[in-house]
Design a protein around this motif. Structure first.
Motif, PDB file in Angstrom:
ATOM      1  N   TRP A 392       0.836  -1.212   0.000  1.00 28.69           N
ATOM      2  CA  TRP A 392       0.000   0.000   0.000  1.00 28.69           C
ATOM      3  C   TRP A 392       0.861   1.248   0.000  1.00 28.69           C
ATOM      4  O   TRP A 392       0.579   2.213  -0.703  1.00 28.69           O
ATOM      5  CB  TRP A 392      -0.940  -0.007   1.206  1.00 28.69           C
ATOM      6  CG  TRP A 392      -1.686  -1.295   1.293  1.00 28.69           C
ATOM      7  CD1 TRP A 392      -1.439  -2.336   2.133  1.00 28.69           C
ATOM      8  CD2 TRP A 392      -2.777  -1.702   0.458  1.00 28.69           C
ATOM      9  NE1 TRP A 392      -2.313  -3.357   1.889  1.00 28.69           N
ATOM     10  CE2 TRP A 392      -3.153  -3.001   0.871  1.00 28.69           C
ATOM     11  CE3 TRP A 392      -3.474  -1.083  -0.578  1.00 28.69           C
ATOM     12  CZ2 TRP A 392      -4.188  -3.701   0.285  1.00 28.69           C
ATOM     13  CZ3 TRP A 392      -4.508  -1.785  -1.163  1.00 28.69           C
ATOM     14  CH2 TRP A 392      -4.856  -3.068  -0.735  1.00 28.69           C
ATOM     15  N   MET A 393       1.896   1.200   0.826  1.00 27.08           N
ATOM     16  CA  MET A 393       2.759   2.376   0.923  1.00 27.08           C
ATOM     17  C   MET A 393       3.535   2.590  -0.374  1.00 27.08           C
ATOM     18  O   MET A 393       3.809   3.708  -0.777  1.00 27.08           O
ATOM     19  CB  MET A 393       3.750   2.202   2.078  1.00 27.08           C
ATOM     20  CG  MET A 393       3.108   2.296   3.423  1.00 27.08           C
ATOM     21  SD  MET A 393       2.489   3.965   3.729  1.00 27.08           S
ATOM     22  CE  MET A 393       0.791   3.646   4.015  1.00 27.08           C
ATOM     23  N   HIS A 394       3.877   1.463  -0.992  1.00 27.44           N
ATOM     24  CA  HIS A 394       4.656   1.529  -2.222  1.00 27.44           C
ATOM     25  C   HIS A 394       3.940   2.333  -3.295  1.00 27.44           C
ATOM     26  O   HIS A 394       4.554   3.058  -4.050  1.00 27.44           O
ATOM     27  CB  HIS A 394       4.922   0.114  -2.710  1.00 27.44           C
ATOM     28  CG  HIS A 394       6.094   0.024  -3.636  1.00 27.44           C
ATOM     29  ND1 HIS A 394       7.387   0.002  -3.154  1.00 27.44           N
ATOM     30  CD2 HIS A 394       6.181  -0.003  -4.973  1.00 27.44           C
ATOM     31  CE1 HIS A 394       8.206  -0.036  -4.182  1.00 27.44           C
ATOM     32  NE2 HIS A 394       7.513  -0.045  -5.290  1.00 27.44           N
ATOM     33  N   ARG A 395       2.631   2.199  -3.326  1.00 27.88           N
ATOM     34  CA  ARG A 395       1.852   2.930  -4.330  1.00 27.88           C
ATOM     35  C   ARG A 395       1.960   4.432  -4.127  1.00 27.88           C
ATOM     36  O   ARG A 395       1.784   5.205  -5.054  1.00 27.88           O
ATOM     37  CB  ARG A 395       0.386   2.527  -4.233  1.00 27.88           C
ATOM     38  CG  ARG A 395       0.200   1.127  -4.748  1.00 27.88           C
ATOM     39  CD  ARG A 395      -1.254   0.794  -4.932  1.00 27.88           C
ATOM     40  NE  ARG A 395      -1.358  -0.613  -5.220  1.00 27.88           N
ATOM     41  CZ  ARG A 395      -2.433  -1.337  -4.986  1.00 27.88           C
ATOM     42  NH1 ARG A 395      -3.504  -0.765  -4.479  1.00 27.88           N
ATOM     43  NH2 ARG A 395      -2.454  -2.605  -5.269  1.00 27.88           N
ATOM     44  N   MET A 396       2.195   4.829  -2.884  1.00 27.13           N
ATOM     45  CA  MET A 396       2.363   6.251  -2.611  1.00 27.13           C
ATOM     46  C   MET A 396       3.810   6.671  -2.807  1.00 27.13           C
ATOM     47  O   MET A 396       4.158   7.824  -2.576  1.00 27.13           O
ATOM     48  CB  MET A 396       1.969   6.559  -1.163  1.00 27.13           C
ATOM     49  CG  MET A 396       0.495   6.417  -0.901  1.00 27.13           C
ATOM     50  SD  MET A 396       0.133   6.583   0.872  1.00 27.13           S
ATOM     51  CE  MET A 396       0.572   8.276   1.157  1.00 27.13           C
ATOM     52  N   LEU A 398       6.179   5.469  -0.999  1.00 29.66           N
ATOM     53  CA  LEU A 398       6.776   5.494   0.328  1.00 29.66           C
ATOM     54  C   LEU A 398       7.254   4.105   0.710  1.00 29.66           C
ATOM     55  O   LEU A 398       6.965   3.122   0.037  1.00 29.66           O
ATOM     56  CB  LEU A 398       5.756   5.975   1.354  1.00 29.66           C
ATOM     57  CG  LEU A 398       5.290   7.418   1.193  1.00 29.66           C
ATOM     58  CD1 LEU A 398       4.085   7.667   2.064  1.00 29.66           C
ATOM     59  CD2 LEU A 398       6.412   8.374   1.529  1.00 29.66           C
ATOM     60  N   HIS A 399       7.948   4.026   1.824  1.00 25.14           N
ATOM     61  CA  HIS A 399       8.457   2.763   2.340  1.00 25.14           C
ATOM     62  C   HIS A 399       7.387   2.123   3.222  1.00 25.14           C
ATOM     63  O   HIS A 399       6.538   2.830   3.776  1.00 25.14           O
ATOM     64  CB  HIS A 399       9.716   3.075   3.159  1.00 25.14           C
ATOM     65  CG  HIS A 399      10.493   1.869   3.567  1.00 25.14           C
ATOM     66  ND1 HIS A 399      10.169   1.154   4.686  1.00 25.14           N
ATOM     67  CD2 HIS A 399      11.559   1.268   3.016  1.00 25.14           C
ATOM     68  CE1 HIS A 399      11.033   0.148   4.798  1.00 25.14           C
ATOM     69  NE2 HIS A 399      11.884   0.198   3.802  1.00 25.14           N
ATOM     70  N   GLY A 400       7.417   0.813   3.336  1.00 20.92           N
ATOM     71  CA  GLY A 400       6.441   0.110   4.157  1.00 20.92           C
ATOM     72  C   GLY A 400       6.354   0.637   5.577  1.00 20.92           C
ATOM     73  O   GLY A 400       5.292   0.645   6.193  1.00 20.92           O
TER      74      GLY A 400
END
Lengths: 697, 91
Positions: A392-396, A398-400
């Protein structure tokens, strides 16, 4: 010789090798997070007196190798290679010996005096692993000391060994550790590069020639960038091409294989009994905690608990502190000697006590939060949370791990920003830090909950609230994407990390970690917050109305505020604020709320000259409803959400990013974004024909 | 043994990307397709060509957890595209 010798001891080791616990044991937990000559990364250093030696122990960031991939690894390498400590202690996790010794083979090649601390040796022993340590020590040519960081076992022996090695008593038997031999072809290539380096003239300083040759043959970008001589460059390129043709693998892979071969050869010879149970318990726990269906709900429940603990439990001592500071202010107010200047009383009450109060009331939140984070980290769960959230974070972009600070941001941005420390790379940390104020914090919630019921009918309220929260999240996603494209593009790190086996964290290390963070907050952020608080007091107090004598009384508070710098700024800003639907009164209140968002309500109260007392809030609500449309109210909320992070946030952003440039960028960027978004919404809202004839609440 | 198209995808033949491997699959690393930085980083964590591991967990469009002899490694999906793996022939 009786003069104390000063020795720099560098603690190196893999992440999760128990290095920091060992550091705490060695320095008696009196280590300080020092601004060691590292720039971006905090490196802890501590003192220890042992016998005749004064040791400065430096806790290097955990690394798997000396190839620098992140800011932390870069710093560890720089301290080892450029600062050349007197001794290196390689902290090795006994239960994962071979992988941990990989770093040791690279450290050996630096030819620094070195000792291996075989850490967590109790765990390995309990699991049935038996090592012939004298044999392993002889094979590697290094003193090996078994240690248990959590109990302090073996630390005295380690210190004795350090002293011996430093005084050369130990070193005479094995001058330098035995190094891995890379096989004839690679050794020939290394010899060729060394010859080229030698004839190019030594600018390598104290670095062993062989180490430089190895780095070059491995195509290490930092080492390659340091080469100015053309013959050296061609020698390296030729050697790499030859080895690649010969083995059909790049030299860095061949050399890594040889290092592992060297390690496993030594380990096999020295291992009396081995077991492969390091992960059995851990794997059983992972069967549930990283389960495809159960994992995420468990994570969310845990995060909810952390959130609740931080902000619900934290609210109790926060209330005590609040009352304490209120009491103190009240005492000053009533017991103020009649002759003493009233402005001083106002400064002490509104500026100093207000400021110190703000600083200290955050402390319970920060302490609880960091205790919880220390447990999540030390237990090994954090790495699992990363696994679950990364998608989910990757889509933003960002890191997990970013989701933990972001989630905490809904409570309070200050501790959330401090929580960005769990991110290893500076890129991820900065990116998360920059978008954090877009999470609606608790102080913003107080503004929302005052405004929304005044201007919106009951069925609309929840939706208005939700839309503000969602607006923040969507803007954060957009900002993360934009920032990543603009500033953090090339710096993206390959996402690989180790999942440490679960362990029960020790209370001592968690408390130590928590105490350290709390103290750091008080010391660094606290002073800045206090400074801002006094500055805003000055803005809202001076210049004073001429009518108001030295006593300050007499003039209506609303007139005094309108006359002050804050009021003037509010008026001066009016042309800029108009497109968003704000007048000078909102402008003044916004200036006043720079110190803390919840002050917006209090400032509006002053401006609308609402008499203090029971009917305070209802009066203000009625006046606000007369003065502004729901659209303007919504825009105030939107602006409060996005613009100008509060003084405490600015202070902590600076503290965490260590850069005024990024701090100001964040402040200015968010303010501009707020202006753009709010203007857009206000102007679009005005175009709406009759849609905004909302029913009165 | 009959193989359907879907079981092909779950059980990679020699030279497939790790990203395509199924959970529980025992695999051997054949090669790392990437720059020096990626290769050395993987090597430092013990992921070298020839090393065997098992895919412990895998998220749709998300990261993987690999079980190696003494360690568990979390690997981003992007990384997994660069690792070429095969099913070991032994046993």
């Amino acid at each position: 010789m009786n003069t104390p010798r000063t020795l720099t001891v560098a603690l190196a080791g893999n992440p999760n090798s128990g290095k920091t616990t060992l550091f705490n044991g060695l320095t008696g937990a009196r280590g300080h997070v020092g601004n060691y000559p590292g720039v971006t990364v905090e490196i802890r250093a501590g003192e220890r007196r042992h016998g005749n030696a004064q040791l400065t122990i430096v806790d290097l960031p955990g690394t798997y190798s000396l190839a620098a991939h992140s800011a932390e690894e870069h710093e560890a390498r720089r301290l080892l290679v450029e600062q050349r400590p007197d001794i290196v202690v390689d902290v090795v996790d006994a239960s994962n010996l071979e992988r941990n010794l990989y770093l040791a083979t690279q450290l050996m090649e630096l030819k620094l005096p070195m000792v291996i601390a075989l850490n967590m040796s109790d765990v390995a022993r309990a699991r049935g692993q038996e090592m012939d340590l004298p044999r392993l020590s002889a094979l590697l040519g290094l003193p090996i000391v078994p240690t248990v960081g959590s109990t302090g076992e073996g630390l005295d022996v380690l210190l004795d060994t350090l002293a011996e090695v430093a005084e050369g008593r130990r070193g005479t038997q094995a001058p330098w550790p035995s190094q891995p031999h890379y096989g004839r072809e690679i050794e020939d290539a290394l010899a060729g590069i060394q010859a080229a380096l030698r004839s190019a003239g030594g600018d390598g300083g104290p670095l062993p020639l062989r180490w430089r040759a190895i780095q070059l043959l491995e195509n290490d970008p930092e080492a390659a960038a340091g080469v100015t001589s053309e013959p050296v460059r061609t020698a390296v390129a030729r050697a790499r091409a030859q080895l690649q043709a010969l083995f059909r693998d790049p030299p860095e892979i061949l050399m890594a294989e040889r290092r592992y071969g060297y390690i496993s050869g030594a380990c096999q010879e020295a291992t009396l009994k081995t077991v492969e149970t390091r992960h059995t318990r851990s794997d059983q726990m992972d069967a549930i905690l990283t389960h495809p269906l159960l994992g995420l709900p468990i994570l969310l429940v845990l995060m909810f608990l952390v959130f609740q603990l931080t902000f619900t439990l934290g609210a109790i001592p926060m209330g005590w502190l609040d009352r304490m500071f209120d009491g103190l202010a009240g005492l000053l107010w009533t017991r103020w000697p009649p002759g003493a200047p009233a402005w001083l009383r106002s400064l002490l009450v509104d500026g100093v006590i207000g400021g110190v109060g703000t600083v200290v009331t955050f402390l319970p939140n920060i302490l609880i939060l960091f205790l919880a984070i220390a447990w999540l980290e030390d237990s090994g769960y954090m790495a699992r949370a990363v696994f679950l959230m990364d998608r989910w974070m990757h889509r933003m972009g960002l890191h997990g791990k970013s989701f933990i600070p972001l989630l905490l941001g809904f409570g309070c941005t200050v501790p959330a920003m401090m929580a960005t420390r769990i991110l290893e790379s500076r890129r991820d940390r900065l990116l998360t830090l920059l978008i954090l104020p877009l999470m609606s914090c608790g102080a913003k919630l107080t503004v929302y909950s005052l405004f929304i019921p005044i201007f919106f009918p009951a069925p609309w309220r929840a939706w208005v609230m939700l839309s503000i929260y969602l607006a923040g999240i969507l803007l954060a996603i957009a900002a993360a994407q934009g920032l990543r494209r603009a500033f953090f593009r090339e710096d993206s790190m390959p996402f690989i990390m180790e999942l440490p086996p679960y362990r029960l964290p020790t209370l001592k290390s968690s408390l130590l970690h928590t105490w350290e963070r709390g103290w750091l907050y008080l010391k660094k952020a606290g002073t800045v917050i206090l400074g801002f608080s006094i500055l805003f007091w000055l803005l809202a107090t001076f210049p004073r109305l001429p009518a108001a004598g030295p006593g300050g009384g007499g003039a209506a508070p609303a007139d005094a505020l309108a006359h002050s710098a804050a009021g003037r700024i509010g008026r001066a800003l009016e042309p800029v604020l108009r497109p968003m639907g704000f007048d000078w009164r909102i402008g003044t209140a916004l200036v006043g709320s720079l110190a803390a968002k919840e002050l917006l309500v209090a400032q509006l109260g002053v401006i609308f000259s609402v008499a203090e007392g029971e009917r305070h809030l209802t009066d203000l609500q009625a006046q606000l409803r007369r003065a502004y449309s729901p659209l303007t109210a919504f825009c105030v909320l939107l602006f409060t959400l996005i613009a100008t992070p509060c003084a405490a946030t600015v202070a902590v952003a600076f503290r965490e990013s260590r850069s005024w440039k990024w701090t100001l960028f964040q402040w200015g960027g968010l303010t501009l974004l707020a202006f753009a978004v709010t203007t857009l919404v206000y102007q679009a809202g005005r175009l709406w024909p009759a849609g905004l004839r909302w029913p009165a609440p | 043994m009959q193989k359907t198209a879907s079981s092909e995808a779950r059980h990679p033949v020699a030279g497939q990307a790790l990203a395509q491997a199924g959970v529980g699959q025992r695999l051997r690393l054949l090669a790392v397709h990437g720059g020096t930085g990626l290769r050395t980083r993987l090597a430092a964590l013990g992921l070298l060509p020839g090393v065997e591991f098992r895919v412990l967990r895998k998220q749709a469009n998300g990261p993987l957890i690999l079980a190696m002899k003494h360690s568990r490694i979390l690997l981003g999906r992007g990384m997994a595209q660069h690792l070429e793996v095969e099913v070991p022939h032994t046993h």
